[in-house]
Design a protein around this motif. Structure first.
Motif, PDB file in Angstrom:
ATOM      1  N   LEU A 109      -7.156   1.991   2.542  1.00 22.65           N
ATOM      2  CA  LEU A 109      -6.749   0.746   1.879  1.00 22.65           C
ATOM      3  C   LEU A 109      -6.178  -0.309   2.819  1.00 22.65           C
ATOM      4  O   LEU A 109      -6.328  -1.505   2.586  1.00 22.65           O
ATOM      5  N   THR A 150       2.334   1.814  -3.316  1.00 22.82           N
ATOM      6  CA  THR A 150       1.327   2.277  -4.282  1.00 22.82           C
ATOM      7  C   THR A 150       1.040   3.766  -4.115  1.00 22.82           C
ATOM      8  O   THR A 150       0.884   4.490  -5.096  1.00 22.82           O
ATOM      9  N   VAL A 190       0.841  -1.207   0.000  1.00 20.74           N
ATOM     10  CA  VAL A 190       0.000   0.000   0.000  1.00 20.74           C
ATOM     11  C   VAL A 190       0.872   1.250   0.000  1.00 20.74           C
ATOM     12  O   VAL A 190       0.637   2.185  -0.781  1.00 20.74           O
ATOM     13  N   SER A 208      -4.963   1.428  -7.569  1.00 18.56           N
ATOM     14  CA  SER A 208      -5.319   0.512  -6.477  1.00 18.56           C
ATOM     15  C   SER A 208      -6.380  -0.498  -6.924  1.00 18.56           C
ATOM     16  O   SER A 208      -6.450  -1.600  -6.408  1.00 18.56           O
ATOM     17  N   GLN A 216      -8.768  -3.455  -5.563  1.00 14.06           N
ATOM     18  CA  GLN A 216      -9.679  -2.723  -4.689  1.00 14.06           C
ATOM     19  C   GLN A 216     -10.993  -2.389  -5.425  1.00 14.06           C
ATOM     20  O   GLN A 216     -11.021  -2.310  -6.649  1.00 14.06           O
TER      21      GLN A 216
END
Length: 250
Positions: A161, A133, A130, A192, A198
Motif C-alpha cells: 500500500l 489502517t 497506512v 483499504s 485502493q
C-alpha cells in the motif's frame, strides 16, 4: 465534473498458451476483463481454470500469447523488461501467500524497502495513515520472527500500500493464515478500498474471503463464465457449485 468510472487495469482478448504441439495447453482463452479503480475484485474458479494465470498476466508477471494488457493507460503487453520493472515498482503492489519479508529487517524497514529501492520516500501523512489502517504502530521495530503470521501478512499489505500503487494484486493472501488472522487481513483489505481508495484484485478459492469483495469474477477452462456483484459467502458458494456441475457435464 465527470462521474465516468476509471479503469485501473484491463485485459483485451487475452490468450495464454503453455507448451507446444500436442502438449499445448490453453490457460486463457480470449479473456476480456476490466478492473474498476477503487473496487475490490475477487477472481475464483476451479483448479486449473486460469485464475492465477490471469492475475499474473494483469500484473505483468507473465507474458500473454496474444491480446493486450493495460495498467492505467499504459500497455503492459510488449513492454520492455526495464519498463516492466519500473511499472511494477511504481504502479503495482503485490501480496502473496508467502509473506516474502526479509528476516533481518524490522517491520518498518520491510514496509519501506520497495520505495527505498526505487529511491523514493512516502509522505509522513500517508505512511501514518497506512500504518494506522493495518494496526501496526506498536510493531514497527519488530522483526518478522517476533510477529505472528497475521501480523507478518499485515506488514506485507502495508508494503504493497505504501507506494500508493494503481492496483494491488493479492494471490491467496490468507492461504497461510488461521481463520482469525485471515479475517483480520480481509477486513484490512476491505478497509483499504473504502478508506484509502485502493484498487485490489484477489485470487482466492474461499467463498468467505470472496464475500469481502465488491465483485467476484468466475473463470472456468480459461474463460470468464460468471460475475457477481455485492457477493455473500452463500451466493459465491452457490455459483461455485454451479461451476462444478458445469465442469462435470462438460
Amino acid at each position: 465534473m465527470t462521474t465516468e468510472r476509471q479503469v485501473a487495469a484491463r485485459a483485451v482478448k487475452v490468450e495464454k498458451l503453455y507448451g507446444e504441439g500436442e502438449a499445448q495447453v490453453a490457460a486463457l482463452r480470449g479473456v476480456d476483463m476490466e478492473i474498476t479503480r477503487g473496487e475490490f475484485t475477487a477472481i475464483m474458479g476451479p483448479s486449473g481454470s486460469g485464475k492465477s494465470t490471469l492475475m499474473h498476466c494483469l500484473a505483468g508477471l507473465d507474458v500473454v500469447t496474444s491480446g493486450e494488457i493495460f495498467v492505467g493507460d499504459q500497455q503492459v503487453s510488449g513492454m520492455s523488461e526495464k519498463n516492466l520493472t519500473q511499472l511494477r515498482r511504481s504502479q503495482i503492489g503485490f501480496i502473496f501467500q508467502q509473506f516474502n519479508l526479509l528476516p533481518t529487517l524490522t517491520a518498518e524497514e520491510n514496509i519501506l524497502l520497495p520505495l527505498a529501492i526505487a529511491g523514493r520516500k512516502p509522505s509522513k501523512d500517508w505512511f501514518d495513515r497506512v500504518i494506522d489502517t493495518v494496526g501496526l504502530a506498536q510493531r514497527l521495530n519488530h522483526r518478522p520472527t517476533e510477529l505472528s503470521g497475521g501480523q507478518q501478512q499485515r506488514v506485507a499489505c502495508a508494503r504493497a500500500l505504501v507506494s500508493q500503487p494503481d492496483v494491488i494484486f493479492a494471490d491467496e493472501p490468507t492461504g497461510n493464515l488461521d481463520s482469525t488472522s485471515g479475517t483480520d487481513v480481509l477486513k484490512f483489505l476491505r478497509d483499504s478500498v473504502r478508506s484509502l481508495g485502493q484498487t485490489i484484485v484477489m485470487v482466492t478459492h474461499d467463498p468467505s474471503a470472496a464475500a469481502y469483495a465488491d465483485r467476484v469474477v468466475f473463470l472456468a477452462d480459461g474463460r470468464i463464465v460468471n460475475e457477481l456483484r455485492d457477493p455473500t459467502a452463500d451466493s459465491v458458494l452457490d455459483a461455485m457449485r454451479k461451476l462444478d456441475v458445469r465442469e462435470r457435464v462438460a
